[in-house]
Each structure stands twice: as structure tokens, then as C-alpha cells.
Design a protein around this motif. Structure first.
Motif, PDB file in Angstrom:
ATOM      1  N   SER A  78      14.851  -9.451  -0.211  1.00 33.32           N
ATOM      2  CA  SER A  78      13.569  -8.801   0.057  1.00 33.32           C
ATOM      3  C   SER A  78      12.984  -8.230  -1.232  1.00 33.32           C
ATOM      4  N   ASN A  89       6.768  -0.301   0.004  1.00 34.20           N
ATOM      5  CA  ASN A  89       6.536  -1.542   0.738  1.00 34.20           C
ATOM      6  C   ASN A  89       7.691  -2.501   0.519  1.00 34.20           C
ATOM      7  N   THR A  90       8.081  -3.173   1.584  1.00 30.14           N
ATOM      8  CA  THR A  90       9.155  -4.162   1.526  1.00 30.14           C
ATOM      9  C   THR A  90       8.724  -5.386   2.321  1.00 30.14           C
ATOM     10  N   HIS A 109       7.786 -10.545   7.396  1.00 29.49           N
ATOM     11  CA  HIS A 109       7.944  -9.132   7.763  1.00 29.49           C
ATOM     12  C   HIS A 109       7.476  -8.272   6.591  1.00 29.49           C
ATOM     13  N   LYS A 111       7.063  -4.230   5.738  1.00 30.84           N
ATOM     14  CA  LYS A 111       7.272  -2.843   6.151  1.00 30.84           C
ATOM     15  C   LYS A 111       6.574  -1.926   5.152  1.00 30.84           C
ATOM     16  N   SER A 113       5.139   2.141   4.216  1.00 29.00           N
ATOM     17  CA  SER A 113       5.340   3.562   4.510  1.00 29.00           C
ATOM     18  C   SER A 113       4.851   4.410   3.339  1.00 29.00           C
ATOM     19  N   TYR A 137      -3.379  -3.364   6.724  1.00 28.06           N
ATOM     20  CA  TYR A 137      -2.453  -2.447   7.375  1.00 28.06           C
ATOM     21  C   TYR A 137      -2.859  -1.007   7.098  1.00 28.06           C
ATOM     22  N   SER A 140       1.938   3.197   9.213  1.00 32.47           N
ATOM     23  CA  SER A 140       3.257   3.136   8.574  1.00 32.47           C
ATOM     24  C   SER A 140       4.271   2.596   9.570  1.00 32.47           C
ATOM     25  N   ARG A 141       4.579   1.326   9.444  1.00 30.74           N
ATOM     26  CA  ARG A 141       5.582   0.686  10.297  1.00 30.74           C
ATOM     27  C   ARG A 141       5.839  -0.721   9.768  1.00 30.74           C
ATOM     28  N   GLU A 142       6.657  -1.474  10.487  1.00 27.12           N
ATOM     29  CA  GLU A 142       6.900  -2.855  10.119  1.00 27.12           C
ATOM     30  C   GLU A 142       5.860  -3.757  10.784  1.00 27.12           C
ATOM     31  N   HIS A 143       5.177  -4.539   9.973  1.00 28.01           N
ATOM     32  CA  HIS A 143       4.183  -5.485  10.473  1.00 28.01           C
ATOM     33  C   HIS A 143       4.718  -6.904  10.299  1.00 28.01           C
ATOM     34  N   THR A 144       4.183  -7.825  11.093  1.00 23.69           N
ATOM     35  CA  THR A 144       4.608  -9.217  10.985  1.00 23.69           C
ATOM     36  C   THR A 144       3.393 -10.138  10.910  1.00 23.69           C
TER      37      THR A 144
END
Length: 531
Positions: A78, A89-90, A109, A111, A113, A137, A140-144
Motif C-alpha cells: 500500500s 491517506n492510504t 481502496h 482510506k 483521515s 472525498y 474520513s473513512r475508507e472509500h472504494t
């Protein structure tokens, strides 16, 4: 509401700027809790009289360019980066086969925050050689982002090896919209558009645009113009003005178009030009009578062209083989403008030709977009030229990118391979405006005895007017040259309200492999020795 006076607007702007700077410092450095907003997030809610000037100081047309942040590949590899809104960000890529197709698809994916405020958002562009998409975005969460199916084995294999490229719009939503506001007028054929182009070049290149004394058109005696004399043109409004502005910014040239003078055996004066628009609206190479060309520039060219004449030095003029020059010119008349090699004269190095945030990743992404929107245009602009560099034929852009990867090379390396004057394209030999002039110079013997080791299709307009081919004794310039101007330029400005400046004019002795590896970063545009 009555309009504010310019002095009051200036005072309000300075006051509001100070207030917002203080709020920024207070919100970031004093408070332990996260500020619910950043000052510039709320600027559009303020009266236009002072919000827009402040926004203009924050953002510019350059903010429309995405910034490459990295490549998302397997979950075990990642990537992490800092965004414009979210600081942590990841991203990673997961392969799947939800559709049951031969090669399946994948899920990106991302992510995010640690946003710097509650009102900001990040905009991203995602690209492979086969597609470009985007998303934004603000939570603050994981987006796909789902790629339902790869476009065949080629994309599957490429993404498996190289991943999906991620680009960040660093200006965010507001900044991107503001950048659009700045770049739109560049293309308008209005006083607003002209002032916008001038403002862009002042801001990003340090150009001065000093107003000349009137008259702004010189009473020329054509008898004083000779074969080989160089015409440098700067257009500052409308479609061509905008394109020239962007060309000047990336290359460091203070002119955006060129032409060359020729006399025939009867002594009649002509102008050779790559980029003349014919009756069908096509840009072609043409040789026009001087009177026809000059009348168009005076009365019909709506781009407000500024024009300088650069007379050849007498010693250089003595070398100029007029017969060979005409032979070359006639062989090129009617050929299309040299789109094939237009961008490659600018890109010489892996990274030192790209004004931030431009880089080879952004160029590849831009090409991918145009490859989908205008495949014929894309093929004309770069596909055939890239095939020349690979020694291949008729590969599409995605196939070119895959081929580069197979050869364990990179796209940025491919872009730096020098153009060769002798390359023959599907529509003939390719010559941009400056390449046409310098190919004529080459045919006329001005680059001897090193002509075989100089590729003039690698020259930008700046490289051309830096050649020490031109008159350096101002006493030998025509009497009408710069007539009425308080500043005596070393060349003849024959049209234009603003004084044309050509930094480095007439200073460079030709040498083998000239201009094949030269950096060109603004605002200094410094070049290394013998590059």
C-alpha cells in the motif's frame, strides 16, 4: 450594491487578507481542537468585490493540473501520502472476478483521515493506459472505486505489474473552480482575455510587457528585408493567444510563432510559414507574398500579434544559399503543420522540463484522455512520434505504454529521445513553425559544418532566437527599425503595443547535438552548458 472604488477595494483586500492569515494562525497553532473551517473555505460567501481578488491570489490556472502522488498496487504494498484536505491517506488495489470474466476486475481502496477542516474535500484522478476516471472525498473513512472488468489481457497484465496511477487536484474543489475561472478568459478574444494572458505570463514567467510609444506599427520599407530574416510573433488573445501563453510558460520562449523571409529570383519578397490557416481551416505550410502576409497581420489577425524582425548578420547572410532555401520551402508547401514533433522540442530531460505540478505521469494521463476523446487527433499529435522512438509501427497509446514497460524502460525516458530531422511521417516530413524556419536554415547551409549532428526539430522558439545568426551592430539595422521608440532594441519590432523581450537573444554558437538535453524550468529557464 454600488461598486467600490479601486482604492477601497485594495484596502479591503489587504484587511481581509490579514484577518484570514490571523484566523489561520489562530485556528492551527493556538487551538488544540480542529478548526471547523479554513478561512478560504468561506471566501465565496463574502462580497465579490474583495473575495475574488483574494481567491485570485491563492489559485491560478496552473492548479488545473493534477499532481501525481503514486501507484496503488497489491494490499501488501500500500502507498501513503498527504492530500490537500486529508493529511493521512492510504491506497491499495484488490483484484477480483465479480463478473466471471476472463481477466476479472479490481477494487481500489482509498482510506482518508485527518482532514484539516470540516468543509474541505480532496479530488482525485485515477488512470491506467486504458482508462481515466475521477472521484472526490469529504468524509474520513475508507472509500472504494470499482473497476468491474479490465479491458482485456493487456490492461490486466499492466495493472498487475504497475498498478493504478493516482493524481491529486491539490487546489481542491474550490481551488479547481477558481483555476477554471482564471484559465477560461485566456481563450476569449476580448480585452479581458488579452489582460488574462498578459497577467499569466507576468505571474508565471516574469515577463514585463512595457508599453511602447506610439505608433505601434512601423512604416516598413520592404527593400531592407532580406532572405533568411527571421520573424518572431507573439499572440496575446483568443485561441492562439492562449495556446501560445501555455507554450511560452513550459518552454521559456517569449514568442509563440515564427516565420521566415525569402526573396525570389525577381527580387519579390515572400514569407514562409508553418501554421498558415487555409480556406478549409487547416493549418498548413505556405509561402505567401509579403504584402499579403503583412496585410493579414495588420488588419485581419484578431489575436493582436506582436511582431519583431530579426535581420541576419551580414556574414551569415553571405552563407545563406537562397536556391537551396527555396528548394526546401517548395518541397514543404501544402504539408500539414508539424504536430508530430511540436511537444518533443520542449521535453529533453526526465524531470527538468516540467513546471510543477506537470510531470511525465501527468503528460501520460493527458494523452490517455485525448486518446479516448479524439483518437485521430492523439495519433497525429504523439502516437506516431512515440512509435518512431520505439522503432515500432501503428501501436496505440496503451500498447506503447505496455511496450515501454516490457522493455524495462519508462514513459518519461521515451519522451526524452531526440526527434530526428529525417523522420518521415505518414503525412510527410513534419515541421512546426520554428522547425520549418530552422530546417530551411539547415538546407541553406547556416549550420555547416556540423549540420549532420544538429537536429533542429529539437529546437524551441527560444533556442532559435538565441542562435548567434543575427545582426549585432545596431548601426546596420534599417533606419525605420524601432523608429520612435525610446528603447533601441537589438532587433526591429514592427508591430505591437508592448515591447517584445527576447532574453538570451543572439548569444548561442551552434554545436553538435544542440538542445537535445536542456532543462527549462520557470521562472529562470536556466540551461546547462552544451546541453
Amino acid at each position: 450594491m454600488a461598486p467600490l472604488s479601486s482604492s477601497l477595494q485594495s484596502s479591503l483586500c489587504k484587511t481581509m487578507r490579514l484577518i484570514f492569515i490571523l484566523l489561520s494562525i489562530f485556528g492551527v497553532e493556538v487551538c488544540a481542537w480542529k478548526s471547523p473551517f479554513q478561512p478560504h473555505d468561506l471566501l465565496p460567501l463574502l462580497p465579490r468585490q474583495f473575495s475574488w481578488p483574494i481567491l485570485n491570489s491563492f489559485n491560478s490556472a496552473v492548479d488545473l493540473l493534477p499532481t501525481f502522488v503514486g501507484v496503488a498496487s497489491s494490499p501488501n504494498d500500500s502507498m501513503e501520502w498527504k492530500g490537500a484536505c486529508f493529511y493521512n491517506n492510504t491506497a491499495w488495489l484488490e483484484f477480483h472476478n465479480k463478473t466471471g470474466s476472463q481477466f476479472g476486475g479490481g477494487t481500489l481502496h482509498l482510506k482518508v483521515s485527518n482532514a484539516h477542516s470540516w468543509t474541505c474535500m480532496d479530488i482525485y484522478v485515477f488512470a491506467t493506459p486504458y482508462r481515466v476516471t475521477w472521484d472526490y472525498y469529504f468524509l474520513s473513512r475508507e472509500h472504494t472505486l470499482d473497476f468491474k472488468e479490465w479491458e482485456g489481457k493487456a490492461e490486466y497484465e499492466y495493472v498487475k505489474r504497475k498498478g493504478v496511477s493516482i493524481f491529486l487536484m491539490k487546489a481542491g474543489m474550490l481551488g479547481t473552480l477558481q483555476a477554471l475561472w482564471e484559465i477560461f478568459p485566456l481563450f476569449t478574444n476580448t480585452g479581458w482575455g488579452e489582460n488574462s494572458n498578459i497577467g499569466f505570463l507576468k505571474k508565471h514567467m516574469g515577463a514585463s510587457f512595457e508599453v511602447r510609444p506610439q505608433p505601434w506599427v512601423t512604416n516598413i520599407s520592404a527593400d531592407d528585408i532580406h532572405s533568411g530574416d527571421f520573424l518572431a510573433i507573439s499572440k496575446i488573445r483568443g485561441r492562439w493567444g492562449a495556446f501560445e501563453t501555455l507554450e511560452k510558460w513550459v518552454s521559456g520562449a517569449y514568442a509563440g510563432h515564427t516565420a521566415v523571409c525569402l526573396r525570389d529570383s525577381d527580387g519579390k519578397l515572400w514569407v514562409g510559414e508553418s501554421g498558415h490557416e487555409n480556406e478549409e481551416g487547416e493549418d498548413i505550410i505556405a509561402v505567401l507574398p509579403w504584402d499579403e502576409w503583412w496585410n493579414f497581420e495588420l488588419n485581419e489577425d484578431s489575436s493582436n500579434p506582436h511582431i519583431v524582425l530579426l535581420p541576419l548578420h551580414p556574414d551569415i547572410r553571405a552563407k545563406f544559399n537562397e536556391t537551396a532555401a527555396w528548394e526546401y520551402a517548395r518541397s514543404m508547401v501544402g504539408q500539414p503543420y508539424g504536430y508530430h514533433n511540436m511537444i518533443f522540442s520542449w521535453i529533453d530531460t526526465l524531470s527538468a522540463n516540467y513546471p510543477p505540478p506537470l510531470d511525465a505521469h501527468v503528460v501520460a494521463s493527458f494523452m490517455t484522455v485525448w486518446n479516448h476523446l479524439q483518437p485521430e487527433y492523439a495519433s497525429n499529435m504523439w502516437n506516431e512520434a512515440l512509435n518512431k522512438r520505439l522503432g515500432t509501427k501503428e501501436l496505440t497509446l496503451p500498447e506503447i505504454l505496455v511496450e515501454v514497460e516490457k522493455r524495462r524502460s519508462s514513459f518519461d525516458e521515451l519522451l526524452t529521445i531526440p526527434e530526428q530531422d529525417g523522420w518521415l511521417y505518414s503525412d510527410g516530413r513534419s515541421a512546426s513553425c520554428v522547425a520549418f524556419v530552422l530546417q530551411m536554415y539547415k538546407a541553406a547551409g547556416l549550420f555547416e559544418p556540423i549540420a549532420s549532428s544538429v537536429q533542429v526539430t529539437e529546437f524551441t522558439i527560444k533556442d532559435a532566437y538565441m542562435l548567434n545568426f543575427f545582426e549585432k551592430n545596431s548601426s546596420r539595422l534599417p533606419k525605420w527599425c524601432n523608429d520612435g521608440d525610446t528603447v533601441k532594441l537589438p532587433y526591429c519590432q514592427i508591430k505591437g503595443k508592448y515591447r517584445m523581450e527576447l532574453p538570451g537573444y543572439n548569444t548561442m554558437q551552434p554545436y553538435s547535438h544542440m538542445n537535445e538535453r536542456c532543462p527549462s524550468l520557470p521562472p529562470e529557464y536556466s540551461r546547462s552548458k552544451n546541453c
